[in-house]
Design a protein around this motif. Structure first.
Motif, PDB file in Angstrom:
ATOM      1  N   GLU A   1       0.824  -1.454  -0.090  1.00  0.00           N
ATOM      2  CA  GLU A   1       0.405   0.073  -0.040  1.00  0.00           C
ATOM      3  C   GLU A   1       0.578   1.091  -0.252  1.00  0.00           C
ATOM      4  O   GLU A   1       0.446   2.322   0.440  1.00  0.00           O
TER       5      GLU A   1
ATOM      6  N   GLN B   1       2.972   1.583  -5.028  1.00  0.00           N
ATOM      7  CA  GLN B   1       1.660   2.180  -6.067  1.00  0.00           C
ATOM      8  C   GLN B   1       2.730   2.464  -6.641  1.00  0.00           C
ATOM      9  O   GLN B   1       1.500   2.694  -8.713  1.00  0.00           O
ATOM     10  N   SER B   2       3.247   3.821  -6.705  1.00  0.00           N
ATOM     11  CA  SER B   2       4.205   4.765  -7.468  1.00  0.00           C
ATOM     12  C   SER B   2       4.055   4.151  -9.489  1.00  0.00           C
ATOM     13  O   SER B   2       4.104   3.773 -10.591  1.00  0.00           O
TER      14      SER B   2
ATOM     15  N   ALA C   1       3.281   0.346  -9.662  1.00  0.00           N
ATOM     16  CA  ALA C   1       2.171   0.085 -10.096  1.00  0.00           C
ATOM     17  C   ALA C   1       1.221   0.733 -10.695  1.00  0.00           C
ATOM     18  O   ALA C   1       0.972   0.816 -12.416  1.00  0.00           O
ATOM     19  N   ASP C   2       0.999   2.240 -11.024  1.00  0.00           N
ATOM     20  CA  ASP C   2       0.230   3.014 -11.371  1.00  0.00           C
ATOM     21  C   ASP C   2       1.387   3.337 -12.352  1.00  0.00           C
ATOM     22  O   ASP C   2       0.480   3.237 -13.640  1.00  0.00           O
ATOM     23  N   GLY C   3       2.480   3.299 -12.785  1.00  0.00           N
ATOM     24  CA  GLY C   3       3.638   3.305 -13.674  1.00  0.00           C
ATOM     25  C   GLY C   3       3.443   2.882 -15.258  1.00  0.00           C
ATOM     26  O   GLY C   3       4.180   2.879 -15.571  1.00  0.00           O
ATOM     27  N   GLY C   4       3.240   1.301 -14.480  1.00  0.00           N
ATOM     28  CA  GLY C   4       2.658   0.093 -15.385  1.00  0.00           C
ATOM     29  C   GLY C   4       3.948  -0.793 -15.317  1.00  0.00           C
ATOM     30  O   GLY C   4       4.199  -1.250 -15.772  1.00  0.00           O
ATOM     31  N   ARG C   5       4.952  -0.611 -13.943  1.00  0.00           N
ATOM     32  CA  ARG C   5       6.131  -0.977 -13.739  1.00  0.00           C
ATOM     33  C   ARG C   5       6.205  -2.908 -13.604  1.00  0.00           C
ATOM     34  O   ARG C   5       6.576  -3.695 -13.954  1.00  0.00           O
TER      35      ARG C   5
ATOM     36  N   ARG D   1       2.531  -5.460 -11.359  1.00  0.00           N
ATOM     37  CA  ARG D   1       1.728  -5.649 -10.669  1.00  0.00           C
ATOM     38  C   ARG D   1       1.755  -6.497  -9.769  1.00  0.00           C
ATOM     39  O   ARG D   1       2.178  -7.774 -10.003  1.00  0.00           O
TER      40      ARG D   1
END
Length: 112
Positions: free
Chosen positions: A13, A18-19, A21-25, A27
């Motif tokens: 969390e 999260q950065s 994951a949000d950047g697509g690096r 998951r």
């Protein structure tokens, strides 16, 4: 919830995770404590996979470093030389398909 699981969930969390994951690096694919399945984005290359899977044993996190196994996300199974070859044939990838003892193994040679 055990302390190691609580620590991992806090890390998942966190802004840093999260950065990414949000950047697509990367998951999180699945978490069934203490095993986590993660996908890590690969560099874009022609006829290559877009991501790699890792099955990570997170027991005793963060006191002990996690251990990971390359994971076939489609089959939900351990990545084997046979599945690597099958994936390379499916994708048309003709480059190197694996590493063993620090040496690259060219496609079509046996893994010993």
């Amino acid at each position: 919830m055990a302390p190691d699981e609580r620590a991992l969930r806090a890390a998942l969390e966190s802004a840093a995770f999260q950065s990414g994951a949000d950047g697509g690096r990367w998951r999180l694919v699945d978490l069934a404590w203490p095993i986590g399945i993660f996908a890590v984005t690969a560099a874009a290359r022609p006829n290559s996979p877009s991501e790699y899977g890792l099955r990570i044993d997170l027991s005793s996190y963060p006191q002990q470093p996690p251990t990971a196994t390359p994971w076939d996300l489609e089959l939900d199974a351990r990545l084997t030389p046979r599945s690597v070859r099958r994936a390379s044939v499916r994708s048309g990838y003709s480059g190197l398909i694996g590493k063993r003892a620090g040496r690259c193994t060219p496609r079509g040679t046996a893994w010993r």
